[in-house]
Every structure is written in C-alpha cells, then in structure tokens.
Design an enzyme around this catalytic site. Sequence first.
Site, short mmCIF file in Angstrom:
data_model
loop_
_atom_site.label_atom_id
_atom_site.label_comp_id
_atom_site.label_asym_id
_atom_site.label_seq_id
_atom_site.Cartn_x
_atom_site.Cartn_y
_atom_site.Cartn_z
N ASN A 51 0.96 -1.23 -0.04
CA ASN A 51 0.05 0.03 -0.06
C ASN A 51 0.84 1.24 0.20
O ASN A 51 0.51 2.14 -0.55
CB ASN A 51 -0.91 0.14 1.16
CG ASN A 51 -2.12 0.67 1.05
OD1 ASN A 51 -3.13 0.27 0.22
ND2 ASN A 51 -2.40 1.93 1.62
N ASN A 111 -5.59 4.69 4.67
CA ASN A 111 -6.45 4.88 3.32
C ASN A 111 -7.52 3.76 3.57
O ASN A 111 -7.27 2.78 4.02
CB ASN A 111 -5.31 4.20 2.14
CG ASN A 111 -5.90 3.91 1.01
OD1 ASN A 111 -5.82 2.71 0.55
ND2 ASN A 111 -6.68 4.93 0.23
N SER A 180 -3.31 2.87 -17.46
CA SER A 180 -1.91 2.51 -18.04
C SER A 180 -0.91 2.10 -16.73
O SER A 180 -0.04 1.48 -17.06
CB SER A 180 -1.39 3.59 -18.50
OG SER A 180 -0.90 4.62 -17.81
N ARG A 190 -0.40 -8.80 -6.23
CA ARG A 190 -1.60 -8.83 -5.59
C ARG A 190 -2.21 -10.14 -5.45
O ARG A 190 -2.56 -10.68 -4.52
CB ARG A 190 -2.57 -7.53 -5.95
CG ARG A 190 -3.69 -7.58 -4.99
CD ARG A 190 -3.22 -6.74 -3.74
NE ARG A 190 -4.26 -6.37 -3.00
CZ ARG A 190 -4.98 -5.10 -2.82
NH1 ARG A 190 -4.20 -4.04 -3.41
NH2 ARG A 190 -5.96 -4.92 -2.01
N HIS A 265 -9.09 5.71 -5.89
CA HIS A 265 -9.08 5.31 -4.39
C HIS A 265 -7.78 5.05 -3.89
O HIS A 265 -7.80 4.69 -2.75
CB HIS A 265 -9.97 4.07 -4.23
CG HIS A 265 -10.22 3.65 -2.96
ND1 HIS A 265 -11.05 4.70 -2.12
CD2 HIS A 265 -10.29 2.81 -2.01
CE1 HIS A 265 -11.17 4.00 -1.09
NE2 HIS A 265 -10.76 2.71 -0.97
N TRP A 266 -6.75 5.31 -4.34
CA TRP A 266 -5.38 5.03 -4.25
C TRP A 266 -4.50 6.28 -4.35
O TRP A 266 -3.76 6.35 -4.99
CB TRP A 266 -4.79 4.00 -4.82
CG TRP A 266 -4.06 2.94 -4.00
CD1 TRP A 266 -4.10 2.70 -2.59
CD2 TRP A 266 -3.35 1.73 -4.43
NE1 TRP A 266 -3.37 1.61 -2.19
CE2 TRP A 266 -2.84 1.24 -3.32
CE3 TRP A 266 -2.99 1.29 -5.53
CZ2 TRP A 266 -1.97 -0.22 -3.22
CZ3 TRP A 266 -1.99 0.31 -5.64
CH2 TRP A 266 -1.65 -0.47 -4.49
#
Length: 286
Positions: A51, A111, A180, A190, A265-266
């Site tokens: 993360n 986060n 991209s 992941r 979201h990151w």
Amino acid sequence: MTALTESSTSKFVKINEKGFSDFNIHYNEAGNGETVIMLHGGGPGAGGWSNYYRNVGPFVDAGYRVILKDSPGFNKSDAVVMDEQRGLVNARAVKGLMDALGIDRAHLVGNSMGGATALNFAIEYPERIGKLILMGPGGPGPSMFAPMPMEGIKLLFKLYAEPSYENLKQMIQVFLYDQSLITEELLQGRWEAIQRQPEHLKNFLISAQKAPLSTWDVTARLGEIKAKTFITWGRDDRFVPLDHGLKLLWNIDDARLHVFSKCGHWAQWEHADEFNRLAIDFLRQA
C-alpha cells in the site's frame, strides 16, 4: 531517496489488547524521528508494504520513523474473525502495537479501511495521536449523492467470495483512474498475496456478516476528533464517495481537504509525488 526493501524492513511483534492475546502483528519499519504509522486498505491481498512502498522512502528522508502495519487478518499478521466493526478493532490493534513498541504518540496515515481505523483511533485514544492524514477513508456512513455500496466495494466483496485473477483485475480497474498504471507486475503481486493466505479471505467475509459495513459509521463522533487532520480524496474514487470528504471537513474541528483530479481510490500511490509533498508539509507545520 532512501533505498528500502520489504525484506530488510520486515518485523513482527506480539500484541496484547482487548480481543488480542499474544497476537502476531507484522510491520515494516524504517527511519528515525517522530513516528508515522501507515494503515492500509481492506481489499483482498492488501498489506502495509504494497500500500505504501511509494511513500515510505520520502517520509524517512523527511526525518520520520515510519511503520507500515499489516492489519489483523491481512498479509503476514495473524488470522482473526472480528465480532465488532473492523475500524474499531483495528484501532485497538494499533494501540497494542504502540504499547508493545513503547510509542507514546504517533501520526496516523490511513487509506480506506486504514482511514476508518485512524478515525476510530483518534476518537478512542486522543492522547495517543499526533496528526491525522486520511485518503478516502471508510467510516462516514451514507452518501448524499452515491448509492451505497459503491461499484468498487461490490467488486471487492466479489473478489473475497470468488477469488480469481479476473475478478482481481476487474477490481483494480475500478481502483485506479489511470489504466496505464495497471501492469502485470502489479496484478501478479497482488494475486500472489491473495493466494498466500486464503484463511484471511474467509475470515473477512465471516467478520462482515457479524459486523456489516453499516456498523462502521462514526459520523456522530467525528466532532470528538481534536487532532489536526489532512483529508485527501480522488475525484474519481469509485469505492468511497467524494462527498464523504465534505462530511469529514464539516465535522472535524481542525481539518482541511485536498482533492486530486484524475485519481481513483489510491491517492498515495496514483499521485505519490504530490501526496508525499503535501502530507510531509502538513506534518511539518506547527
């Protein structure tokens, strides 16, 4: 920039806190100075290093001791089923980590689920927190404009229930604005993390039945937060709605909000350089 690796910074500690007895927490640690604890999100395969690997070096170079914590039931930390809302239980684990490492106060960076954890920590343990940095956190309850749960959360639960490479790819495509940036290396890393701990996936779903997302709402207690708070959001976040940022801004006494355009979201990963600069500047201010 400081060259750091996951393996060279990897550590474990046993915590003892309500709901945790000799519970193994994995974390990565680097640097010296005021402590900054970074708390990851709740997607399958998430962990502290994956993360925040784009953030830890700049924070260390800025003079901070940085701890990337694997939440209970994630990555290398022990498995767990939670009977209470996850943000609150995770906050207890943060306190347990701080107690075990002899840390009196720390700045928290959170986060998504990690943001919900940070909000709960700031409410429950105000004397233990320095400043608060949030990126699209969970916890502010219903949205005025977006149907809940949002598209990304639905895909997250689909991946938990039906773990597959294709379902992972679908979730990540909604996770990030810039397609991209979605490389085979990102997806494979992941996917490997998901496969390493299948028990974590099952336990997450059991925990979600015991304490569903509706129990995460801490809106009524946001006014108790006295820590200086820097809220960031991706304009194009499809997991947690942007109007939640306004709800936090309205309810937390000393808060500011920054919105990244062309961002999902990151934010700390997709706009790492700008995020690092803004967050470090915020920590340095009196």
